[in-house]
Design a protein around this motif. Structure first.
Motif, PDB file in Angstrom:
ATOM      1  N   MET A 202      33.864  32.616  45.705  1.00  0.00           N
ATOM      2  CA  MET A 202      33.801  32.701  44.259  1.00  0.00           C
ATOM      3  C   MET A 202      32.986  33.942  43.869  1.00  0.00           C
ATOM      4  O   MET A 202      31.893  34.139  44.357  1.00  0.00           O
ATOM      5  N   VAL A 203      33.552  34.705  43.006  1.00  0.00           N
ATOM      6  CA  VAL A 203      32.897  35.924  42.533  1.00  0.00           C
ATOM      7  C   VAL A 203      33.051  36.017  41.017  1.00  0.00           C
ATOM      8  O   VAL A 203      33.830  35.304  40.402  1.00  0.00           O
ATOM      9  N   HIS A 204      32.292  36.945  40.453  1.00  0.00           N
ATOM     10  CA  HIS A 204      32.458  37.251  39.034  1.00  0.00           C
ATOM     11  C   HIS A 204      33.511  38.342  38.918  1.00  0.00           C
ATOM     12  O   HIS A 204      33.401  39.388  39.533  1.00  0.00           O
ATOM     13  N   SER A 205      34.524  38.104  38.135  1.00  0.00           N
ATOM     14  CA  SER A 205      35.568  39.111  37.961  1.00  0.00           C
ATOM     15  C   SER A 205      35.271  39.950  36.718  1.00  0.00           C
ATOM     16  O   SER A 205      34.285  39.738  36.013  1.00  0.00           O
ATOM     17  N   TRP A 206      36.167  40.869  36.448  1.00  0.00           N
ATOM     18  CA  TRP A 206      36.005  41.737  35.288  1.00  0.00           C
ATOM     19  C   TRP A 206      36.030  40.935  34.001  1.00  0.00           C
ATOM     20  O   TRP A 206      35.422  41.338  33.002  1.00  0.00           O
ATOM     21  N   LYS A 207      36.708  39.789  33.991  1.00  0.00           N
ATOM     22  CA  LYS A 207      36.796  38.977  32.771  1.00  0.00           C
ATOM     23  C   LYS A 207      35.419  38.463  32.356  1.00  0.00           C
ATOM     24  O   LYS A 207      35.112  38.410  31.162  1.00  0.00           O
ATOM     25  N   SER A 208      34.600  38.089  33.323  1.00  0.00           N
ATOM     26  CA  SER A 208      33.262  37.590  33.008  1.00  0.00           C
ATOM     27  C   SER A 208      32.415  38.674  32.369  1.00  0.00           C
ATOM     28  O   SER A 208      31.714  38.431  31.382  1.00  0.00           O
ATOM     29  N   TYR A 209      32.486  39.871  32.940  1.00  0.00           N
ATOM     30  CA  TYR A 209      31.676  40.966  32.411  1.00  0.00           C
ATOM     31  C   TYR A 209      32.172  41.441  31.048  1.00  0.00           C
ATOM     32  O   TYR A 209      31.375  41.785  30.170  1.00  0.00           O
ATOM     33  N   VAL A 210      33.472  41.457  30.839  1.00  0.00           N
ATOM     34  CA  VAL A 210      34.016  41.825  29.522  1.00  0.00           C
ATOM     35  C   VAL A 210      33.615  40.784  28.484  1.00  0.00           C
ATOM     36  O   VAL A 210      33.237  41.127  27.359  1.00  0.00           O
ATOM     37  N   PHE A 211      33.687  39.518  28.857  1.00  0.00           N
ATOM     38  CA  PHE A 211      33.295  38.437  27.960  1.00  0.00           C
ATOM     39  C   PHE A 211      31.828  38.578  27.556  1.00  0.00           C
ATOM     40  O   PHE A 211      31.484  38.488  26.373  1.00  0.00           O
ATOM     41  N   LEU A 212      30.962  38.845  28.518  1.00  0.00           N
ATOM     42  CA  LEU A 212      29.541  39.031  28.223  1.00  0.00           C
ATOM     43  C   LEU A 212      29.320  40.266  27.361  1.00  0.00           C
ATOM     44  O   LEU A 212      28.552  40.230  26.395  1.00  0.00           O
ATOM     45  N   PHE A 213      30.000  41.365  27.673  1.00  0.00           N
ATOM     46  CA  PHE A 213      29.855  42.595  26.902  1.00  0.00           C
ATOM     47  C   PHE A 213      30.288  42.397  25.452  1.00  0.00           C
ATOM     48  O   PHE A 213      29.604  42.844  24.525  1.00  0.00           O
ATOM     49  N   ILE A 214      31.413  41.742  25.238  1.00  0.00           N
ATOM     50  CA  ILE A 214      31.903  41.534  23.873  1.00  0.00           C
ATOM     51  C   ILE A 214      30.957  40.622  23.100  1.00  0.00           C
ATOM     52  O   ILE A 214      30.676  40.866  21.924  1.00  0.00           O
ATOM     53  N   SER A 215      30.424  39.602  23.741  1.00  0.00           N
ATOM     54  CA  SER A 215      29.478  38.712  23.067  1.00  0.00           C
ATOM     55  C   SER A 215      28.216  39.458  22.652  1.00  0.00           C
ATOM     56  O   SER A 215      27.719  39.281  21.536  1.00  0.00           O
ATOM     57  N   ILE A 216      27.720  40.301  23.528  1.00  0.00           N
ATOM     58  CA  ILE A 216      26.522  41.086  23.200  1.00  0.00           C
ATOM     59  C   ILE A 216      26.842  42.134  22.145  1.00  0.00           C
ATOM     60  O   ILE A 216      26.018  42.403  21.256  1.00  0.00           O
ATOM     61  N   LEU A 217      28.034  42.726  22.199  1.00  0.00           N
ATOM     62  CA  LEU A 217      28.440  43.707  21.193  1.00  0.00           C
ATOM     63  C   LEU A 217      28.506  43.083  19.801  1.00  0.00           C
ATOM     64  O   LEU A 217      28.034  43.679  18.819  1.00  0.00           O
ATOM     65  N   VAL A 218      29.050  41.886  19.698  1.00  0.00           N
ATOM     66  CA  VAL A 218      29.126  41.197  18.406  1.00  0.00           C
ATOM     67  C   VAL A 218      27.718  40.903  17.882  1.00  0.00           C
ATOM     68  O   VAL A 218      27.426  41.125  16.705  1.00  0.00           O
ATOM     69  N   THR A 219      26.835  40.434  18.752  1.00  0.00           N
ATOM     70  CA  THR A 219      25.461  40.155  18.337  1.00  0.00           C
ATOM     71  C   THR A 219      24.765  41.430  17.875  1.00  0.00           C
ATOM     72  O   THR A 219      24.069  41.432  16.854  1.00  0.00           O
ATOM     73  N   THR A 220      24.957  42.513  18.606  1.00  0.00           N
ATOM     74  CA  THR A 220      24.348  43.792  18.229  1.00  0.00           C
ATOM     75  C   THR A 220      24.878  44.276  16.889  1.00  0.00           C
ATOM     76  O   THR A 220      24.100  44.758  16.049  1.00  0.00           O
ATOM     77  N   CYS A 221      26.160  44.146  16.665  1.00  0.00           N
ATOM     78  CA  CYS A 221      26.739  44.550  15.377  1.00  0.00           C
ATOM     79  C   CYS A 221      26.196  43.699  14.232  1.00  0.00           C
ATOM     80  O   CYS A 221      25.975  44.208  13.132  1.00  0.00           O
ATOM     81  N   MET A 222      25.972  42.416  14.512  1.00  0.00           N
ATOM     82  CA  MET A 222      25.418  41.557  13.468  1.00  0.00           C
ATOM     83  C   MET A 222      23.998  41.975  13.110  1.00  0.00           C
ATOM     84  O   MET A 222      23.615  41.968  11.940  1.00  0.00           O
ATOM     85  N   PHE A 223      23.216  42.354  14.116  1.00  0.00           N
ATOM     86  CA  PHE A 223      21.850  42.807  13.848  1.00  0.00           C
ATOM     87  C   PHE A 223      21.814  44.178  13.184  1.00  0.00           C
ATOM     88  O   PHE A 223      20.944  44.459  12.362  1.00  0.00           O
ATOM     89  N   LEU A 224      22.748  45.054  13.525  1.00  0.00           N
ATOM     90  CA  LEU A 224      22.722  46.422  13.014  1.00  0.00           C
ATOM     91  C   LEU A 224      23.501  46.624  11.721  1.00  0.00           C
ATOM     92  O   LEU A 224      23.537  47.733  11.203  1.00  0.00           O
ATOM     93  N   LEU A 225      24.117  45.575  11.193  1.00  0.00           N
ATOM     94  CA  LEU A 225      24.911  45.724   9.976  1.00  0.00           C
ATOM     95  C   LEU A 225      24.064  46.211   8.803  1.00  0.00           C
ATOM     96  O   LEU A 225      24.418  47.187   8.135  1.00  0.00           O
ATOM     97  N   ASP A 226      22.937  45.584   8.570  1.00  0.00           N
ATOM     98  CA  ASP A 226      22.084  45.986   7.444  1.00  0.00           C
ATOM     99  C   ASP A 226      21.407  47.334   7.664  1.00  0.00           C
ATOM    100  O   ASP A 226      21.438  48.185   6.764  1.00  0.00           O
TER     101      ASP A 226
END
Length: 93
Positions: free
Chosen positions: A1-25
């Motif tokens: 069992m390994v982490h595939s690219w899907k796991s890392y993309v999922f984590l990146f997109i989640s962090i990107l959304v959070t960052t955009c929410m913080f940086l909107l204002d």
């Protein structure tokens, strides 16, 4: 069992959304309202893509689940924040 690219993309997109929410204002203050539609679009589409990646990564048998669970937690927190502000906008504003 390994982490595939899907796991890392999922984590990146989640962090990107959070960052955009913080940086909107701060970005609205710095650059005016020109970037607001772009950032809000990133938040909306990133949340939808995160939900899709939830199913892709958590139902895969060949993957470790540590990174997808972390990304799922971030996505759920993002969804709670989005729904809270939609509720405020509908009932108070």
């Amino acid at each position: 069992m390994v982490h595939s690219w899907k796991s890392y993309v999922f984590l990146f997109i989640s962090i990107l959304v959070t960052t955009c929410m913080f940086l909107l204002d701060p970005l609205s203050i710095q650059f005016g309202r020109q970037l607001d539609p772009i950032i809000i679009g990133i938040i909306i589409f990133g949340t939808i893509i995160s939900i899709i990646f939830t199913f892709l990564t958590l139902f895969s048998r060949l993957e470790k689940k540590v990174i997808p669970y972390i990304a799922l937690t971030i996505t759920i927190i993002n969804l709670i924040i989005i729904l809270f502000f939609l509720y405020l906008g509908k009932n108070i504003a």
